[in-house]
Design an enzyme around this catalytic site. Sequence first.
Site, PDB file in Angstrom:
ATOM      1  N   LYS A  86       2.581   9.654  43.427  1.00  0.00           N
ATOM      2  CA  LYS A  86       3.427   8.921  42.976  1.00  0.00           C
ATOM      3  C   LYS A  86       5.028  10.256  42.430  1.00  0.00           C
ATOM      4  O   LYS A  86       4.056  10.783  41.648  1.00  0.00           O
ATOM      5  CB  LYS A  86       3.459   7.617  42.758  1.00  0.00           C
ATOM      6  CG  LYS A  86       5.587   7.097  42.742  1.00  0.00           C
ATOM      7  CD  LYS A  86       4.825   5.804  42.050  1.00  0.00           C
ATOM      8  CE  LYS A  86       6.141   5.364  41.927  1.00  0.00           C
ATOM      9  NZ  LYS A  86       6.421   3.387  41.381  1.00  0.00           N
ATOM     10  N   SER A  96       8.460  -0.198  44.160  1.00  0.00           N
ATOM     11  CA  SER A  96       9.443   1.580  44.429  1.00  0.00           C
ATOM     12  C   SER A  96       8.363   2.474  44.521  1.00  0.00           C
ATOM     13  O   SER A  96       8.829   3.650  45.104  1.00  0.00           O
ATOM     14  CB  SER A  96       9.531   2.061  42.885  1.00  0.00           C
ATOM     15  OG  SER A  96       8.796   1.935  42.133  1.00  0.00           O
ATOM     16  N   SER A 118       6.075  -2.471  41.259  1.00  0.00           N
ATOM     17  CA  SER A 118       5.874  -1.470  42.709  1.00  0.00           C
ATOM     18  C   SER A 118       4.577  -1.160  43.347  1.00  0.00           C
ATOM     19  O   SER A 118       4.745   0.221  44.366  1.00  0.00           O
ATOM     20  CB  SER A 118       6.740  -0.685  41.515  1.00  0.00           C
ATOM     21  OG  SER A 118       8.461  -1.332  41.490  1.00  0.00           O
TER      22      SER A 118
END
Lengths: 486, 97
Positions: free
Chosen positions: A75, A150, A174
């Site tokens: 990420k 996210s 997330s």
Amino acid sequence: MMTAVEIGRQVASGRVRAQEIVRAALERAELTQVELNAFITIAHESALEQAEKIDERLAAGEDVGPLAGVPIVVKDNICTEGLRSTAASESLASFVPPYSATVVERLEQAGAVVVAKANLDEFGMGSSNENSAFGAVKNPWDTSRVPGGSSGGSAVAVATGVVPIALGTDTGGSVRQPGSFTGVIGFKPTYGRLSRYGVIAYASSLDQVGVLCRSAEDLALSMDVMAGHDPKDATSLAGVAPAFAKAVTGASDLTGVRVGLIEELTGEGNSAGVMAALELTCERLVQLGAELQQVSVPTARDGIPAYYLVAMAEASSNLARYDGMVYSSRTGEDRLGQADVMMKSRGSSLGPEVRRRILMGTYALSAGYYDAYYGKALKVRRLIAHEIERAFEEVDLLLTPTVPSVAYPLGEKVDDPLAMYLGDIDTCLANLVGIAAISVPAGFTAERLPCGVQFMAPALQDERLVGVTALLERHVGEKFAPLAPL
Amino acid sequence: MELSDLEMAHLKRLARLELSREETAALQKDLSDILGYFDQLRGLDTGGVEELVRPITTVDVFREDVIRLSLPHEKAMSLAVEAQEGFFRVPRTVEEA
């Protein structure tokens, strides 16, 4: 698509070269990128370079580690040395970190190769991956829908088989929520289990690095490689980490394991598809020998306001550093003075949701409102922690939906922040309390959309979640986490 | 809970965020709505409950007092928005008399 465990074995034994595996992953990343936008950077050069080194070391007879040649995605709010790490923010659009996060370093030391940096909601703030300065990510099961957030890009990378393992971060759900929306495993360990050194901070009392993957074995392997104390992170847990691989191989059935369904979260408010997925999982658990019962967490539905108040307050403090003075980006001429240049720099380089949360957090912490908002939220947090502690006196694991719905259409909640926030109702509890939680694939709804369920375990008992995931995976077989269509 | 124009202006200053007039108006509404929702917490009895700031209790640990290598100065400074002679260069903070 091979698992990480298989790739590691094959590469180590010389049956396949790391370069072939990594090249294939890069090609697949490019192929998905056009339609799904899961990546902010695809690391062609550095990935191939690393793969070549691994092949050379293997040829020289060296032991490269259990993840030899395994392509991974990270990420983009997790720092990778020499590889741009933007947190999906305009303010860090050209930030190239001078060092790697401990979790990345440990994976690389075990032979893994970072092939891409994943798209996300800016700084982790969002549940749909639409709040990105680099554009929205799409769900591979239905490209008119969100992938969740996210960690949306990380989830899509795993769901489409670009890589077997991706790193995400989980502040209020997330990792687990995009896991549920894309049909893969999403694991948030106990607070402090994985080092956050080199992870771009959002809300420090809630943030935790997590793993997205498609098999329990891969989850265990990556956790075994990453867990363990890190002196560079003051919140990193001391002591020996659990043996995750053993939790997979040692799992036989769930005889005597008590699983508690949280009453307040397993009734009204969930879609029919979500309820069906939950029921199906309950049947499987019973077949595996588990004892199911209802438990009550009376303030469970107050988790959302408590969670958002804490997260926004901490965000307003953590993100004060993006002021255009030391690093990030600066807008406005010197003659305006420092305060105005800060205001211009922040106003122009932070996205709308980030600005909204900073303002809310600033308000909750400001003189005269602290007790009514931030202070109150922290007290409710204590209440929830007590109630969950009590629930764990009755049961070994807690079970809820991961999200009250499946993936929703792109754009549906963009202009309605509150509706977006409410989607975290099941997941935010584990962050508030610091316990381990996992989203496990639980089937597909009538509209062919994946749906997960969430298990929570007491703090430090992370391996129990890996064990129950392994059992469900074995029980379901091939259809446990199928690859998304490309 | 309705936020006033003055409160919005104060908040923007505190948070060091420049916002357009349209965005300020939109956020004023969003923030009021969100605060209204957060007010559900007021109904909970938290008398005598201690705040929970961090989910786990950790103890302070001291490391050995040994000098170790850290990020080289030049490497760290290469990220600076503006640097001069090894220092960060920033707009004037204090006005001239």
